[in-house]
Design an enzyme around this catalytic site. Structure first.
Site, mmCIF file in Angstrom:
data_model
loop_
_atom_site.group_PDB
_atom_site.id
_atom_site.type_symbol
_atom_site.label_atom_id
_atom_site.label_comp_id
_atom_site.label_asym_id
_atom_site.label_seq_id
_atom_site.Cartn_x
_atom_site.Cartn_y
_atom_site.Cartn_z
ATOM 1 N N GLU A 1 -2.689 -3.607 0.236
ATOM 2 C CA GLU A 1 -2.549 -5.052 0.196
ATOM 3 C C GLU A 1 -1.127 -5.476 -0.191
ATOM 4 O O GLU A 1 -0.584 -6.417 0.364
ATOM 5 C CB GLU A 1 -3.557 -5.616 -0.804
ATOM 6 N N ASP A 2 -0.543 -4.760 -1.167
ATOM 7 C CA ASP A 2 0.709 -5.254 -1.761
ATOM 8 C C ASP A 2 1.958 -4.476 -1.373
ATOM 9 O O ASP A 2 3.054 -4.841 -1.794
ATOM 10 C CB ASP A 2 0.600 -5.217 -3.299
#
Ligand code: MN
Length: 736
Positions: A81-82
């Site tokens: 996600e990051d």
């Protein structure tokens, strides 16, 4: 649970080495290195390097005793996600299992979580549970949330409040349902602290103030129980003092209106033994030592809570007059009580070692997700079961992230109508996860569905959709569109149907009197004009079969009986006579030949009945039974003198001719009554023309049937048969 200041890989490794469970250390270390590389440079709100967060989550999962893949997935849970890392990178390096878990957590994070609306929170719980094919995804997510809550002080007050609300509404119930008490209580207490800081501080102070005496009290109880159990146990069972969670005390005080002193289970000890038999033995000992408070004993061993919790609970009063709770359980029950579903991973090889049992538990988990526990209100439970995760539901989202729940098998058409009626009516196509799909595409949980609509204001649904869509909501909306937009079709269809049914039932009403004749039903269905009424029949708003019996009665009263009974020359009413042609009626009227014979509808005479004739004005002779009230009332009336004439049945009347008779049956309202009546008739080869049933005020059912019989003798036989049907109270010939 430990609350360590700074989490490092060394702390994690030490924890693994200290424990008894076997882990693939090198896999865990390489997962750490992978995450550390990708997260490098990122910092948390606290100013610490970002990697401390996945390390903390992995540590909490280690405390729960989760397996190697779960620990790896925890370390990697935020990289896709990051950071630049992809799903594929993880799959290649750590295998499909870890990749699947990380993917699950990533998807989970994309869920729109609206805490403001209770209903949305409820939906979120459902989708979370439905989406997680692997329950470990949820457990990782719970630990992720727990660490975020522990470090919430670095966020803004608004963020603190929203996150706490979300935790209370969504994560606490999930932790509770999975039985992971340690996580549930900590999440609850932290959220509580942010949501109601004053109440939290107040209870904290009360607990603090009473801490010393409480500790001393619990310590003395433990010693006494321990000394007594030493007579029968070697070694002595483990006895723990128990502190109720802050939030637990808060709910007792504020929702049950109790004072701090009235909360008995604020003081509690727990005895842990090896077998169920020992549990009950210890219970006996406790009740022997102290006075039990009535109605406070609960046996959750024989009746476990929905989240698998098992224990014996009892509240007793010690010598000091202070009530306290004692919980008695086995070690296995204890692990389940603390860790819930997570106990499986921690004690897999240990206690049960039986994967069958685990499968059963998973099945049970599914079930518990469906039911609300700790509710005595049956209605509440039923509602909860209905509302809660039903495996026959799917959860799909609009592109804006609104959640729509639909029954399994629902198509994009159902989805469109679930969003808005107009979206359904204007629908020309649909995209699922950005790809065009056919209209009969069945939506699945987690899919994002976009409906493409027409700009044409006259665009409407297609009749074929009625066969494609699944929900009644969509069907009725489509029908109602046709009702409004296809009025001319409906009027023609309804008019034709009414004419057909009137013909079949020998009802003939002149056109100019039709509106008056139907006025009652028109009023009932809010129809101002005949066309409205025809249209209502056309689209199914009025069911003719339901109103026909009454219309037939009315017709008889208004057109047939009045024509017969009115002595004065009433204007000749158009009447259809049900009389068979002469010669087949089976009636001989002495002195009158070639006369039109009609059987009256008020008493519907059958061959074999004692009958009498009435000479109508212009409509032949109508035949009544001699016990018909119309005859009894009028036979001596001078106004009718000479019009009542003797008639008799022809001898051959019984041969071949059949007559309709209506029977009025009253019975206990039960499923299948009508079916039994109809099968009884079939068995004795009696044709059934019509049947209607209604419930009476006293709970009985009234069934009216119209059958064909050859005569009164056969009818009596039928009545006797029907009276023998289970639940039938009375069977009578209809008519006066
Ligand atoms: Mn995270």
């Amino acid at each position: 649970m430990d609350n360590i200041k700074t989490y490092t890989i060394d702390v994690l490794i030490q924890k693994i080495l200290d424990g008894e469970k076997q882990y693939d250390l090198s896999k865990i270390v390489s997962a750490y290195e992978f995450a550390n590389k990708y997260h490098s440079g990122q910092v948390r709100g606290s100013g610490e390097p970002y990697i401390t967060h996945p390390l903390a989550v992995a540590y909490i999962l280690l405390e729960l005793g989760m397996d190697t893949d779960t620990i790896c997935a925890a370390l990697l849970h935020d990289v896709v996600e990051d950071t630049e890392a992809t799903d594929e990178d993880i799959r290649k390096t750590f295998g499909t299992d870890v990749a699947m878990l990380v993917d699950g957590v990533t998807k989970f994070n994309k869920l729109p979580i609206f805490t403001k609306e209770e209903q949305q929170a409820e939906n979120i719980k459902k989708i979370i549970l439905a989406m997680s094919q692997d329950i470990r995804v949820i457990i990782i997510k719970l630990c992720d949330r727990l660490h975020n809550m522990r470090t919430l002080q670095f966020k803004s007050p608004e963020k603190q409040r929203l996150t706490s609300l979300e935790t209370m509404n969504v994560f606490v119930p999930i932790a509770h349902r999975l039985g992971i008490k340690a996580i549930k209580e900590e999440l609850e207490d932290i959220s509580f602290r942010y949501l109601d800081p004053y109440a939290y501080a107040e209870i904290e102070q009360m607990l603090e103030k009473t801490k010393d005496e409480r500790d001393a009290f619990i310590e003395s109880i433990k010693e006494r129980i321990s000394a007594r159990l030493a007579k029968d146990f070697n070694p002595v069972p483990t006895i723990e003092g128990r502190v109720k969670s802050l939030y637990g005390i808060f709910t007792k005080i504020y929702t049950q209106g109790k004072s701090f002193d009235e909360i008995y289970d604020k003081y509690a000890v727990r005895v842990i033994v090896n077998t169920v038999t020992e549990c009950y033995f210890v219970l006996g000992v406790i009740h022997d030592m102290f006075n039990p408070i009535p109605n406070r004993f609960k046996d959750y061993i024989s009746t476990p809570k929905a989240n698998m919790y098992q224990s014996l609970h009892t509240t007793v009063i010690g010598r000091e007059g202070i009530p306290f709770e004692v919980q008695i359980r086995t070690w296995e029950m204890h692990h389940t009580a603390e860790l819930g579903i997570a106990a499986h991973w921690k004690y897999k090889e240990g206690i049960s070692g039986n994967s069958n049992k685990f499968e059963n538990r998973l099945a049970w988990i599914r079930q518990l997700l469906e039911t609300q526990q700790e509710s005595n209100d049956v209605e509440e439970i039923v509602r909860a079961i209905k509302n809660d995760l039903a495996p026959e539901d799917v959860f799909v989202m609009t592109p804006k992230g609104d959640m729509i729940s639909l029954p399994v098998g629902s198509t994009v058409i159902d989805f469109a109508y679930a969003i808005h009626t107009q979206v359904g009516h204007k629908m020309i196509g649909a995209k699922v996860d950005k790809k065009m799909v056919p209209l009969d595409y069945e939506v699945k949980t987690g899919e994002i569905v976009e409906i493409i609509t027409s700009k044409d204001p006259n665009h409407g649904p297609n009749r074929a959709w009625l066969d494609i869509c699944k929900t009644n909501e969509a069907k009725s909306k489509i029908r109602s569109w046709f009702k409004k937009e296809r009025r001319e079709e409906n009027i023609a269809e309804g008019k034709a149907e009414l004419e057909r049914e009137f013909k079949r039932n020998l009802i003939r009403v002149p056109d100019e009197e039709l509106a008056d004749f139907l006025s009652l039903d028109m009023k009932r269905h809010n129809c101002d004009t005949l066309d409205d009424f025809f249209a209502a029949i056309g689209y199914g708003g009025v069911q003719l079969s339901k109103i026909l019996p009454r219309l037939k009665d009315e017709y008889t009263k208004k057109y047939i009986q009045s024509a017969e009974n009115e002595p004065s020359e009433a204007p000749s009413q158009p009447v259809i006579t049900a009389a068979p042609k002469r010669g087949t009626s089976g009636i001989i009227v002495d002195g009158l030949d070639n006369v039109l014979i009609k059987f009256s509808q008020c008493c519907a005479p059958l061959p074999g009945d004692d009958v009498v004739g009435f000479i109508t004005r212009g409509h032949g002779v109508s035949i009544h039974k001699k016990d018909c009230v119309n005859y009894l009332n009028q036979k001596d009336d001078p106004a009718y003198a000479g019009r009542w004439v003797p008639v008799r049945w022809e001898d051959k009347a019984n041969q071949g001719a059949t007559f309709k008779a209506t029977l009025d049956i009253v019975g206990h309202a039960r499923l299948g009554l009508l079916a039994d009546i109809s099968s009884t008739l079939t068995a004795i080869r009696i044709p059934l023309h019509e049947a209607s049933a209604r419930e009476l005020k006293n709970g009985n059912a009234n069934v009216l049937i119209t059958i064909s019989v050859a005569g009164s003798e056969q009818l009596n036989g039928v009545i006797n048969k029907l009276r023998k049907i289970d639940g039938v109270i009375s069977v009578d010939r209809s008519g006066k």
